[in-house]
Design an enzyme around this catalytic site. Sequence first.
Site, PDB file in Angstrom:
ATOM      1  N   LYS A 283       0.794  -1.084   0.074  1.00 51.51           N
ATOM      2  CA  LYS A 283       0.142   0.064   0.182  1.00 51.51           C
ATOM      3  C   LYS A 283       0.915   1.245  -0.180  1.00 51.51           C
ATOM      4  CE  LYS A 283      -4.065   1.945   2.371  1.00 51.51           C
ATOM      5  NZ  LYS A 283      -4.926   1.639   3.566  1.00 51.51           N
ATOM      6  N   GLU A 370     -19.759  -5.248   9.665  1.00 56.44           N
ATOM      7  CA  GLU A 370     -20.841  -4.450  10.264  1.00 56.44           C
ATOM      8  C   GLU A 370     -21.739  -5.155  11.071  1.00 56.44           C
ATOM      9  OE1 GLU A 370     -18.931  -1.827   7.178  1.00 56.44           O
ATOM     10  OE2 GLU A 370     -19.831  -3.716   7.166  1.00 56.44           O
ATOM     11  N   ARG A 398     -25.601  -1.309   6.382  1.00 54.22           N
ATOM     12  CA  ARG A 398     -25.299  -2.838   6.142  1.00 54.22           C
ATOM     13  C   ARG A 398     -25.769  -3.740   7.196  1.00 54.22           C
ATOM     14  NH1 ARG A 398     -19.580  -3.245   3.491  1.00 54.22           N
ATOM     15  NH2 ARG A 398     -20.777  -4.184   1.799  1.00 54.22           N
TER      16      ARG A 398
END
Length: 636
Positions: A283, A370, A398
């Site tokens: 990253k 979630e 969600r």
Amino acid sequence: MNLSDITHPNQLHGLSIRQLEHIALQIREKHLQTIAASGGHLGPGLGVVELTIALYQTLDLDRDKVIWDVGHQAYPHKMLTGRYHRFHTLRQKDGIAGYLKRCESNFDHFGAGHASTSISAGLGMALARDAQGEDYKVVSIIGDGALTGGMALEAINHAGHLPHTNLMVVLNDNEMSISPNVGAISRYLNKVRLSDPVQFLSDNLEEQFKHLPFFGESLTPEMERVKEGMKRLAMPKVGAVIEELGFKYFGPIDGHNLEELISTFKQAHKAGGPVFVHVATVKGKGYELAEKDQVGYHAQSPFNLATGKAIPSNKPKPPSYSKVFAHTLTTLAQNNPKIVGITAAMATGTGLDKLHAKLPKQYIDVGIAEQHAVTLSAGLACEGMRPVVAIYSTFLQRAYDQVLHDVCIQNLPVFFCLDRAGIVGADGPTHQGLYDIAYLRCIPNLTVMAPKDEAELQRMVVTGINHTDGPIAMRYPRGSGIGVPLMEEGWEPVPIGKGEILRNGDDVLLVGYGTMVHQSLQVAEILKEHGIEATVINARFVKPLDTELIVPLAQRIGKVVTLEEGCLMGGFGSAVAEALLDHDVVVPVKRFGIPDKLVDHAKPDESKADLGLSSPQIAEQIRQLFFKAPQPSAVS
């Protein structure tokens, strides 16, 4: 060839490795220059430059489909699909979106702003392809952070059950989502990253067997089992697991080696059925500061490329709502060991990294999960803990069933703290927190509140912690507070279901909720300049609504205006209108909020102006509706 010459990804076909490396360098330069100037997601896109180029060189994107998970890792994709010359408008009003949008480009095959959706969408496209007798490749690209989401695992489970459905899943494994990943899956992948890369051996083993005497062109079932056993001995553990789930596994491979990537993708395309390509990336690759601080440089406001430091604003800003929330919660938690902060891979965004740093035993990161976060909190509440679920408004969508089924039906004292509620700006439709008022206020047992400013937020954090009669939710916006004085301690709770009068007037009643309370006061000042005196109420709660305060004032004043930073359908204004009707008070009501339309990416003030929700616009609409003198009728 230069990046600026590429208007179609198929132009990558036939280019040499050296030419592709030159394009990769230009993508990183453009990416860094754009984000440094205007802000946006930095680390994710830098990590997938070679992955994107290599994959697209092996596809025909006039036919083949690529589905990117989340979307903020797809900036190189945008530059290679005809948007290079407009890339400087990224996340700006009427400019290039920060996420994928089908309406923006034919190459954005599936819109994405939330994680863990790409495999499900890709499988759906592959099944549609087969049902219609078509022949094209489908590739789903997912990060290892998103792989912790239950939806991704459900899709892998389904795809692995379809051995004749061609689908390639590319795992972009950089050990990160926004923050370092958590959980058993992440730990498992890390072990693989540290092992020697092993290419998929099935074809090679089969060829070797065929050259042995007596075997010829086909293998007996017994030798097939021997071949499979030998392959597993040479394969990393995660590869064996993926294969057991029904996929052919390639990897892990170096995500920044174009030759290796292209070779592997070509092999994977030839394999039939579900295929899993495991790509190890870094990253922030190519920008040393982002490589060293992958959390800090996940996304950036405008910054100096040479130093990596943010460009300071012209004037100091008040602390953000997230920061005030985190400080208040951490202070309370220091004196209450039952308080547990829960995040779904958003520690820095919600401010819970502060709680983690000071009280790690009172902090839980569940990864991008979630639904699990909400039901986990329900279990904690069952046993007397005080769970605080800090989650973005858009992400709580969600876990709606878990909020209703696991928390509210059982009336468990879970405290939901909804960050980024309201218009969020540059992230666009996928991240606008506009629906929580409507989707929460209809659920039995749930108390729903919103502070007018950052000081009242401190009091509402105490209110939420103290409320043990059932679940409670608090919404608050992205960005800085309005600059009111804050207290370090001694916060008093807000009385449940009680609003307050901030200003008195006899001409019109303005009932504001959350962020729109401050704006209601601005509107009242503008109206005063036109001789109109307004009463302003800070409602504080949409449920229970303070009908004892609102209904008599509405009946006496006779003109009601509601203001909210949320959807009008089923929102705060609807709650007020319903309450008035229930009390047989029939007066004109004008509701200000978000109409039934998607709010695109722009600065929040720009979006409000487009929606007619700036203070001068609201004041003028009130004047035109309620106080414009009637025109004399024509006399014939």
